[in-house]
Scaffold this active site. Structure first.
Site, PDB file in Angstrom:
ATOM      1  N   ASN A  44      14.638   2.098  -5.657  1.00  0.00           N
ATOM      2  CA  ASN A  44      14.242   1.520  -6.905  1.00  0.00           C
ATOM      3  C   ASN A  44      15.197   0.339  -7.212  1.00  0.00           C
ATOM      4  O   ASN A  44      14.439  -0.694  -7.751  1.00  0.00           O
ATOM      5  CB  ASN A  44      14.121   2.415  -7.966  1.00  0.00           C
ATOM      6  CG  ASN A  44      13.114   3.316  -7.916  1.00  0.00           C
ATOM      7  OD1 ASN A  44      12.181   3.294  -7.062  1.00  0.00           O
ATOM      8  ND2 ASN A  44      12.709   4.283  -8.881  1.00  0.00           N
ATOM      9  N   GLY A  85      11.567   2.148  -0.167  1.00  0.00           N
ATOM     10  CA  GLY A  85      12.631   0.961  -0.534  1.00  0.00           C
ATOM     11  C   GLY A  85      12.831   1.603  -1.882  1.00  0.00           C
ATOM     12  O   GLY A  85      12.220   2.073  -2.665  1.00  0.00           O
ATOM     13  N   LEU A 141      12.578  22.713 -20.830  1.00  0.00           N
ATOM     14  CA  LEU A 141      11.739  23.647 -21.758  1.00  0.00           C
ATOM     15  C   LEU A 141      11.400  24.728 -20.813  1.00  0.00           C
ATOM     16  O   LEU A 141      11.079  25.817 -21.581  1.00  0.00           O
ATOM     17  CB  LEU A 141      10.405  23.175 -21.774  1.00  0.00           C
ATOM     18  CG  LEU A 141      10.527  21.698 -23.009  1.00  0.00           C
ATOM     19  CD1 LEU A 141       8.951  21.047 -22.987  1.00  0.00           C
ATOM     20  CD2 LEU A 141      10.796  21.899 -24.538  1.00  0.00           C
ATOM     21  N   GLN A 157       0.750  -1.335   0.061  1.00  0.00           N
ATOM     22  CA  GLN A 157      -0.025   0.029  -0.165  1.00  0.00           C
ATOM     23  C   GLN A 157       0.918   1.332   0.032  1.00  0.00           C
ATOM     24  O   GLN A 157       0.635   2.161  -0.726  1.00  0.00           O
ATOM     25  CB  GLN A 157      -0.894  -0.060   1.367  1.00  0.00           C
ATOM     26  CG  GLN A 157      -1.844   1.127   1.240  1.00  0.00           C
ATOM     27  CD  GLN A 157      -2.813   1.009   2.275  1.00  0.00           C
ATOM     28  OE1 GLN A 157      -3.647  -0.036   2.729  1.00  0.00           O
ATOM     29  NE2 GLN A 157      -3.276   2.169   2.937  1.00  0.00           N
ATOM     30  N   GLU A 158       1.914   1.339   0.791  1.00  0.00           N
ATOM     31  CA  GLU A 158       2.869   2.540   0.750  1.00  0.00           C
ATOM     32  C   GLU A 158       3.380   2.599  -0.617  1.00  0.00           C
ATOM     33  O   GLU A 158       3.520   3.768  -0.974  1.00  0.00           O
ATOM     34  CB  GLU A 158       3.740   2.218   1.836  1.00  0.00           C
ATOM     35  CG  GLU A 158       5.010   3.197   1.789  1.00  0.00           C
ATOM     36  CD  GLU A 158       6.179   3.147   2.583  1.00  0.00           C
ATOM     37  OE1 GLU A 158       6.963   3.987   3.064  1.00  0.00           O
ATOM     38  OE2 GLU A 158       6.386   1.891   3.303  1.00  0.00           O
TER      39      GLU A 158
END
Length: 193
Positions: free
Chosen positions: A182, A180, A153, A57-58
């Site tokens: 990546n 956590g 941009l 869920q987090e």
């Protein structure tokens, strides 16, 4: 885990040391703090296990924030390039600007569809840890990529904190770390293959 309340006549025993002026967070240090048994949430020494059960869920929440921030950065950039002129015409009139925005819009749309699918799975109780990890990893990577391209941009203005894109750029990077890293997400995904 516990809850605490501060009474005005007592000295605070919690110190907060900031890590960085972004949405990242702070370290908390507790010196000589006693927690009454009545204030415990769950079992003693079970605090780490409780949030671990909520990691999918987090990670989904981090993905939702990443997707929403990506869309907001894109909308702000589109507004900006319609107003900002270069070579006597709005930036949006330049083909490179349009191509960059088209690619960013595509990434944002795919991200939205993915995160919406994850939300639906979560609401049905079917969001597994690997898919939540995929959402967190991919959506935060897209967030950083799109915001970086949008910042470009804006030119030099984009790198200032006066423009929202500059603040978004600084804030986006931590998304790839908390909940956590990546790299950990990739490891968790790979274990299910």
């Amino acid at each position: 885990m516990f809850y605490a309340h501060h009474q005005p006549d007592q000295q605070a025993l919690v110190t907060v040391r900031g890590l960085h002026q972004t949405r990242g967070g702070s370290e908390l240090f507790f010196d000589e703090v006693r927690v009454p048994v009545a204030n415990l949430l769950g079992t003693e020494n079970g605090g780490f296990a409780q949030p671990m059960q909520q990691l999918p869920q987090e990670r989904l929440v981090i993905g939702v924030v990443a997707a929403a921030t990506t869309e907001a950065a894109l909308a702000e950039t589109i507004d900006y390039v319609k107003q900002r002129e270069a070579f006597g015409k709005p930036l949006i009139a330049l083909q490179n600007t349009r191509f960059e925005l088209a690619e960013c819009a595509n990434l944002a749309r795919v991200g939205r569809v993915f995160v919406d699918s994850c939300i639906e799975r979560h609401l049905r109780g079917e969001l597994d840890a690997a898919t939540a990890s995929m959402a967190k990893w991919w959506l935060t990577e897209v967030q950083c990529q799109v915001i970086d391209r949008c910042l470009q941009l804006f030119g030099g203005y984009g790198y200032t904190r006066e423009y929202p894109i500059g603040r978004r750029y600084a804030d986006a990077r931590v998304q790839k770390i908390y909940g956590g890293t990546n790299e950990i997400m990739k490891e968790l995904i790979a274990r299910t293959l």
